[in-house]
Design an enzyme around this catalytic site. Structure first.
Site, mmCIF file in Angstrom:
data_model
loop_
_atom_site.group_PDB
_atom_site.id
_atom_site.type_symbol
_atom_site.label_atom_id
_atom_site.label_comp_id
_atom_site.label_asym_id
_atom_site.label_seq_id
_atom_site.Cartn_x
_atom_site.Cartn_y
_atom_site.Cartn_z
ATOM 1 N N CYS A 134 -7.877 71.756 23.812
ATOM 2 C CA CYS A 134 -8.219 70.334 23.761
ATOM 3 C C CYS A 134 -8.792 69.876 25.088
ATOM 4 C CB CYS A 134 -6.981 69.508 23.407
ATOM 5 S SG CYS A 134 -7.300 67.726 23.335
ATOM 6 N N CYS A 147 -7.645 66.398 26.183
ATOM 7 C CA CYS A 147 -6.279 66.380 26.715
ATOM 8 C C CYS A 147 -6.221 66.936 28.135
ATOM 9 C CB CYS A 147 -5.348 67.217 25.829
ATOM 10 S SG CYS A 147 -5.404 66.831 24.078
ATOM 11 N N ASP A 148 -6.936 68.035 28.387
ATOM 12 C CA ASP A 148 -6.712 68.803 29.611
ATOM 13 C C ASP A 148 -7.903 68.917 30.554
ATOM 14 O OD1 ASP A 148 -4.104 69.359 28.715
ATOM 15 O OD2 ASP A 148 -4.818 71.044 27.523
#
Length: 324
Positions: free
Chosen positions: A137, A140-141
């Site tokens: 992701c 997300c990261d």
């Protein structure tokens, strides 16, 4: 003696499931939540979360899930560490078979999530769980890879979207695809091909991951150092030094136990009525990644969990909360 029928059964223990439990329990519906084989969902393998509102300095994925779980319990949610084997949604009360027996319920909230598809190397999933430089992701990261070189594996719209997103943080994004043409839309291809930070690696597959031992604040840890690429035409191998790898070859919604009883889209995600969490079966609702092929974020999953619980409460109220 007849088996008791639950007002609300929630299947899945991620942000959608726990949030649904918080709302359902505060409404006095005494929900039962089945956590399944991975309590806390995908966030339990996420080291740091910096985009969930309310945590200025970020929070570890497992800690966030433990907090949501405890909040649900505080309001009276019963949580069972049970895995669902099958479900019969043909009539109310709905019958769900678990490894700890049968559960009957008037309403069911499906919050089973979706599992990222990995490369089958073993190392990729292990490094993702350990925060070792592998992720599924970018949203997300990606922030954690500022000033580094990273790679994205895949050839569809998701892979190209991830690569373009990562150009905001990385110095170089290597896009690795096993074929000589993308499956992505023409518009997405044009953007990726024209971006100066994206380097394409056609006809390549990731054959192995090279790691190095890094000394971090929490102790020594295995971190990604390079990809071993294999040419799918010639078989030749090469080394691609990167500090991050984003696997974007798709997600698999966790719906096998339903046995095809509910409509799904082309990607296998549960279909819901637009703007709601209602599935094709009255009294059955879907929330979170299992019904979300677009966003797949903790905050959107939590929001959908709230919606599903409110819709279940209203559905019960319209029937005067009578047992089926």
């Amino acid at each position: 003696m007849s088996q008791p029928v639950r007002n609300v059964l929630i299947i899945g223990g991620g942000p959608a499931g726990y949030t649904a439990a918080i709302y359902a329990s505060r409404a006095g519906l005494q929900p039962l939540l089945l956590e399944g084989p991975q309590p806390g969902g995908q966030l339990t393998i996420t080291t740091d979360i910096e985009n969930f509102p309310g945590f200025r300095d970020g929070i570890a994925g497992p800690e966030l899930m433990a907090t949501l779980r405890a909040q649900a319990e505080r309001f009276g949610t019963e949580i069972l560490a049970a895995t669902v084997a099958s479900a019969d949604l043909s009539a109310c009360p709905f019958a769900v078979e678990t490894d700890q027996g049968r559960v009957l319920a008037e309403t069911v909230i499906l919050a089973t999530g979706a599992s990222a598809k990995w490369l089958g190397l073993g190392k990729d999933e292990a490094l993702s769980r350990a925060g070792g430089g592998v992720s599924a992701c970018a949203t997300c990261d990606g922030f954690f890879f500022r000033g580094r070189e990273v790679a994205v594996v895949g050839g569809g719209d998701t892979a190209l979207e991830e690569a373009l997103y990562l150009t905001r943080f990385a110095t170089r994004v290597h896009l690795v695809h096993r074929r000589d043409a993308f499956r992505a839309s023409k518009a997405m291809q044009a953007r990726a091909l024209a971006h100066e930070k994206i380097t394409l690696h056609w006809n390549k597959r990731v054959a192995d991951l090279r790691t190095a031992r890094a000394e971090l604040a929490g102790g020594a840890q295995e971190r990604l150092e390079a990809l071993v690429l294999e040419d799918t035409v010639t078989g030749a191998t090469s080394l691609l030094p990167v500090q991050g790898l984003f696997v974007a070859i798709g997600h698999q919604p966790n719906t096998a136990f339903l046995g095809g009883q509910l409509p799904v889209d082309a990607g296998g995600y549960l279909k819901v009525e637009p703007g709601t969490c209602r599935t094709a079966v009255e009294g059955v609702f879907a929330a979170g990644d299992v019904a979300d092929p677009t966003y797949r974020q903790a905050i959107t999953a939590a929001g959908r969990g709230c919606m599903a619980a409110l819709e279940a409460e209203r559905w019960l109220a319209e029937r005067e909360a009578a047992v089926c």
